[in-house]
Enzyme design. Structure first.
Site, PDB file in Angstrom:
ATOM      1  N   HIS A 187       0.833  -1.196   0.000  1.00 48.97           N
ATOM      2  CA  HIS A 187       0.000   0.000   0.000  1.00 48.97           C
ATOM      3  C   HIS A 187       0.874   1.256   0.000  1.00 48.97           C
ATOM      4  O   HIS A 187       0.432   2.324  -0.432  1.00 48.97           O
ATOM      5  CB  HIS A 187      -0.910   0.031   1.233  1.00 48.97           C
ATOM      6  CG  HIS A 187      -1.901  -1.085   1.286  1.00 48.97           C
ATOM      7  ND1 HIS A 187      -1.635  -2.276   1.910  1.00 48.97           N
ATOM      8  CD2 HIS A 187      -3.164  -1.191   0.788  1.00 48.97           C
ATOM      9  CE1 HIS A 187      -2.687  -3.076   1.792  1.00 48.97           C
ATOM     10  NE2 HIS A 187      -3.619  -2.439   1.119  1.00 48.97           N
ATOM     11  N   ASP A 258      -5.077  -6.038  -7.633  1.00 47.15           N
ATOM     12  CA  ASP A 258      -5.192  -5.330  -6.368  1.00 47.15           C
ATOM     13  C   ASP A 258      -5.416  -3.858  -6.711  1.00 47.15           C
ATOM     14  O   ASP A 258      -5.349  -3.450  -7.874  1.00 47.15           O
ATOM     15  CB  ASP A 258      -3.942  -5.544  -5.512  1.00 47.15           C
ATOM     16  CG  ASP A 258      -4.223  -5.442  -4.013  1.00 47.15           C
ATOM     17  OD1 ASP A 258      -5.286  -4.889  -3.645  1.00 47.15           O
ATOM     18  OD2 ASP A 258      -3.403  -5.915  -3.213  1.00 47.15           O
TER      19      ASP A 258
END
Length: 361
Positions: A187, A258
């Site tokens: 992330h 993702d």
């Protein structure tokens, strides 16, 4: 009012709050969009969640697919009124202490409770199970992993999958080919795993191979680079997705990217370039979260690639139980006993490291 017939597109988007704005309704009516992912910020209580999912599904036909990251432990988006789910490492601890059979039974109950409660609220899919091995290196994975042993991970994930199916949901294994060995959080950074393909085959790839053989419906690749295999992150790599996952492993299901707004994806360029590379690598559907402006940028003039299998693959991810049937199941003493059992597995330690994994409030 006539509900427009719009085939599901290749983008899964998100929304800002508890109800749809007019701007969001128009965004979700775009042919580029095929699904919606919900977050903690979209949940106030069960009644509100049911209204929100009904509102989303009433927009168009076929209905948009609604997903959530609802794994258990520190990645459980909806709390109030839901059974508190244990971290998956709890099931691994049962495996070590009480044996495989006890752990598989527990995993099946967790999957059943997880899926049935979400199904009752109009959710189609939870992005679970995590198939990453717990090498002790990666805080963002950590107790989200079942175990370090590939056999334990595969068997517990398969048991969880069977429970999910009882609750009307398919499985989505992540993060292919394995995020557990690296230290970085994709992330925030683009991690690198320097192991060879043979090393990955001997360990991290094993659960994905086994689950593919056992009917896993979807896979989500990692925003991680494995430079001995390819210089591109797995989610942007034809070697990983077309050659290894599709051809060598034989996976036939859906490949979700993702989130393309994660730092691990940003090195590929702007959002259109990230989406283009994802599709060319082999992704069926891309997630674009927390940035509605980027969804709009994709909608404007991006040429969505043709994917003849897309409609079938989207439909395969749709919930098979339905809200009313799930609510009826939840009234049975058998299911309520399962809820009590699963709640008893959860503990405060399950949320160690914080709840905000991939979350935006």
């Amino acid at each position: 009012m006539t509900v427009p017939c719009i085939p599901r597109g290749l983008v899964m988007a998100d929304i800002a709050a508890f109800r749809l704005t007019e701007e969001e309704k128009q965004r979700l009516l775009d042919p580029a969009v095929g699904g919606v992912i919900l977050f903690r910020r979209n949940f106030q209580n069960i009644a509100q969640l049911k209204e929100l999912t009904a509102e989303i599904k009433a927009l168009r036909t076929p209905e948009l697919i609604i997903a959530v990251d609802h794994e258990g432990g520190r990645v459980q988006r909806f709390i109030e009124g839901f059974t508190r789910l244990p971290a998956m490492s709890t099931l691994g601890e049962i495996w070590d202490k009480d044996g495989a059979s006890a752990a598989e039974t527990a995993a099946g109950q967790v999957g059943r409770v997880l899926a049935t409660e979400l199904s009752a609220c109009g959710i189609d899919l939870s992005f679970t199970p995590v198939l990453d091995l717990d090498w002790g290196n990666c805080p963002v994975i950590g107790n989200r992993s079942f175990h370090r042993n590939p056999e334990a991970v595969a068997r517990l994930a398969l048991a969880l999958q069977k429970g999910l199916e009882k609750g009307g949901m398919k499985s989505c294994g992540k993060h292919f080919p394995g995020h557990g060995f690296v230290e970085g959080d994709s992330h925030l950074v683009l991690p690198e795993d320097g192991r060879s393909l043979s090393e990955l085959e001997a360990a991290d790839l094993a659960p994905f191979r086994i689950m593919s053989r056992e009917g896993m419906a979807a896979v989500m690749p990692a925003h991680v680079v494995y430079p001995q295999v390819d210089t591109k992150p797995a989610g942007f790599s034809e070697i990983w997705l077309k050659q290894i996952l599709r051809r060598d492993i034989g996976f036939k299901g859906v490949i979700f990217s993702d989130d393309l707004t994660m730092e691990g994806a940003c090195g590929a360029g702007g959002i259109k370039e990230r989406a283009r590379i994802s599709f060319e690598a082999g992704c069926d559907i891309v997630l674009v979260c927390n940035r509605p402006d980027l969804v709009d940028e994709l909608r404007e003039d991006f040429r969505i690639p043709d994917n003849p299998a897309l409609a079938q693959r989207w439909q395969y991810m749709a919930n098979t139980l339905g809200s009313a049937a799930a609510q009826a199941v939840m009234q049975t003493t058998d299911f309520q006993a399962a809820q009590a059992f699963v709640a008893g597995l959860a503990s405060p330690q399950d949320t160690a490291g914080g709840v905000k994994v991939g979350e935006a409030f």
